[in-house]
Design a protein around this motif. Structure first.
Motif, PDB file in Angstrom:
ATOM      1  N   ASN A 121       6.783  11.054 -13.972  1.00  0.00           N
ATOM      2  CA  ASN A 121       5.693  11.583 -14.605  1.00  0.00           C
ATOM      3  C   ASN A 121       6.164  12.537 -15.544  1.00  0.00           C
ATOM      4  O   ASN A 121       5.148  12.768 -16.565  1.00  0.00           O
ATOM      5  N   HIS A 172      -8.607  12.612  -9.170  1.00  0.00           N
ATOM      6  CA  HIS A 172      -7.147  13.263  -9.730  1.00  0.00           C
ATOM      7  C   HIS A 172      -7.497  13.847 -11.020  1.00  0.00           C
ATOM      8  O   HIS A 172      -7.757  13.056 -12.170  1.00  0.00           O
ATOM      9  N   ASP A 211       1.895   2.119  -3.381  1.00  0.00           N
ATOM     10  CA  ASP A 211       0.697   2.483  -4.107  1.00  0.00           C
ATOM     11  C   ASP A 211      -0.090   3.505  -3.552  1.00  0.00           C
ATOM     12  O   ASP A 211      -1.204   3.963  -3.833  1.00  0.00           O
ATOM     13  N   ASP A 234       0.897  -1.368  -0.149  1.00  0.00           N
ATOM     14  CA  ASP A 234       0.130   0.014   0.028  1.00  0.00           C
ATOM     15  C   ASP A 234       0.841   1.351   0.086  1.00  0.00           C
ATOM     16  O   ASP A 234       0.605   2.205  -0.741  1.00  0.00           O
ATOM     17  N   HIS A 268      -0.080   6.735  -4.013  1.00  0.00           N
ATOM     18  CA  HIS A 268      -0.973   7.759  -5.148  1.00  0.00           C
ATOM     19  C   HIS A 268      -2.362   7.185  -5.484  1.00  0.00           C
ATOM     20  O   HIS A 268      -3.412   7.851  -5.315  1.00  0.00           O
ATOM     21  N   ARG A 269      -2.263   5.860  -5.844  1.00  0.00           N
ATOM     22  CA  ARG A 269      -3.536   5.117  -6.367  1.00  0.00           C
ATOM     23  C   ARG A 269      -4.493   5.205  -5.294  1.00  0.00           C
ATOM     24  O   ARG A 269      -5.708   5.701  -5.390  1.00  0.00           O
ATOM     25  N   ILE A 270      -4.126   5.102  -4.044  1.00  0.00           N
ATOM     26  CA  ILE A 270      -5.137   4.775  -2.966  1.00  0.00           C
ATOM     27  C   ILE A 270      -5.698   6.286  -2.586  1.00  0.00           C
ATOM     28  O   ILE A 270      -6.964   6.461  -2.475  1.00  0.00           O
ATOM     29  N   TRP A 271      -4.868   7.255  -2.641  1.00  0.00           N
ATOM     30  CA  TRP A 271      -5.318   8.568  -2.587  1.00  0.00           C
ATOM     31  C   TRP A 271      -6.232   9.127  -3.633  1.00  0.00           C
ATOM     32  O   TRP A 271      -7.545   9.512  -3.317  1.00  0.00           O
ATOM     33  N   PHE A 272      -5.743   8.931  -4.604  1.00  0.00           N
ATOM     34  CA  PHE A 272      -6.694   9.072  -5.903  1.00  0.00           C
ATOM     35  C   PHE A 272      -8.088   8.532  -6.014  1.00  0.00           C
ATOM     36  O   PHE A 272      -8.907   9.128  -6.434  1.00  0.00           O
ATOM     37  N   GLU A 273      -7.959   7.215  -5.508  1.00  0.00           N
ATOM     38  CA  GLU A 273      -9.121   6.282  -5.634  1.00  0.00           C
ATOM     39  C   GLU A 273     -10.283   7.129  -4.649  1.00  0.00           C
ATOM     40  O   GLU A 273     -11.348   7.180  -5.087  1.00  0.00           O
TER      41      GLU A 273
END
Ligand SMILES: O=C([O-])CC(=O)C(=O)O
Ligand SMILES: [Mg+2]
Length: 251
Positions: free
Chosen positions: A124, A94, A83, A80, A85-90
């Motif tokens: 990025n 974003h 990951d 986690d 970024h993904r957890i926050w964006f979900e």
């Protein structure tokens, strides 16, 4: 600078990116002065290219950020944490620039003045270049700067940073009018960067400014070429007047 004669490349009068290609930021600053736009669109000198020799011109694609007002939470596993970024964006979403931006754009970001956050990094920014960006400009931070410099990724920022996005910054708008480095930037405005700094050319005067700036560049090249000759210096592409004239021939 690549010599235009080596490629027999010609400027396209309908393509601003090609008209600006050989212009220096200083030529464009002088041309903006010439039409009465004194200092209006000179980005703060604090927004600097990360490496020497960086040069780009392109039409702006804009992003506006604000400081986050929600905290990131503690994560329990290595998986986690990797990951995050993904957890926050979900959870919080974003906003992203459109996928179909024309090649040759410059991403310009209003960082929102929040805490240190390496919104941009070595990965990025490369993805942005892969999607057609010729430059990335932010009045915030970039991290992994050693790699950005090694990669020669064209990034101009105000500061180097260390941390990641979750709990620090949010993109609230894309392709709107923004403020970056103290100046207004709208999608489609021309944005340029070289060793002297970053400048914005409002879209409605971009063509006219290119014409004046080209004359300023050529006049300076002639003078510098004479100095090279008088000083017995080997000419380089920055004094190759014929090549630049050939590039702009007929325009
Ligand atoms: O992950 C991020 O948000 C920024 C970063 O370090 C990269 O893109 O390399
Ligand atoms: Mg990184």
């Amino acid at each position: 600078m690549t010599s235009p004669t080596t490629t027999l490349e010609k400027a396209d009068p309908n393509d601003l990116n090609s008209l600006y290609k050989y212009l220096r930021v200083c030529d464009v600053a002088d041309a903006l002065d010439g039409i009465g736009y004194f200092n209006l669109t000179l980005m703060s000198p604090e927004v600097r290219p990360l490496w020497e020799g960086m040069k780009f011109w392109g039409h702006a694609a804009t992003m506006r950020c604000v400081p986050a007002n929600k905290p990131m939470w503690k994560l329990d596993t290595t998986e986690d944490i990797v990951d995050a970024h993904r957890i926050w964006f979900e959870r919080h979403g974003h906003r992203k620039l459109p996928d179909d931006l024309a090649p040759g754009h410059v991403i310009v970001m209003d960082s929102g003045g929040g805490p240190e956050v390496g919104f941009w990094g070595s990965e990025n920014t490369m993805a942005a270049v892969g999607a057609g960006a010729v430059g990335i400009v932010s009045d915030g931070n970039c991290r992994d700067t050693g790699e950005v410099i090694l990669q020669r990724t064209p990034v101009a920022v105000r500061e180097r940073g260390r941390t990641i996005i979750p709990g620090r910054i949010e993109v609230v708008e894309v392709q709107g009018t923004i403020s970056c480095g103290g100046v207004q930037v709208r999608p489609g405005d021309m944005v340029g960067c070289d060793d002297d700094g970053v400048i914005v050319v409002p879209a409605e005067v971009a063509h006219e400014v290119a014409t004046h700036a080209r004359a300023i560049l050529l006049a300076d090249m002639y003078k510098r070429r004479k100095h090279y000759d008088a000083l017995g210096m080997q000419p380089d592409s920055t004094v190759d007047v014929d090549a630049v004239l050939a590039y702009y021939d007929g325009i």
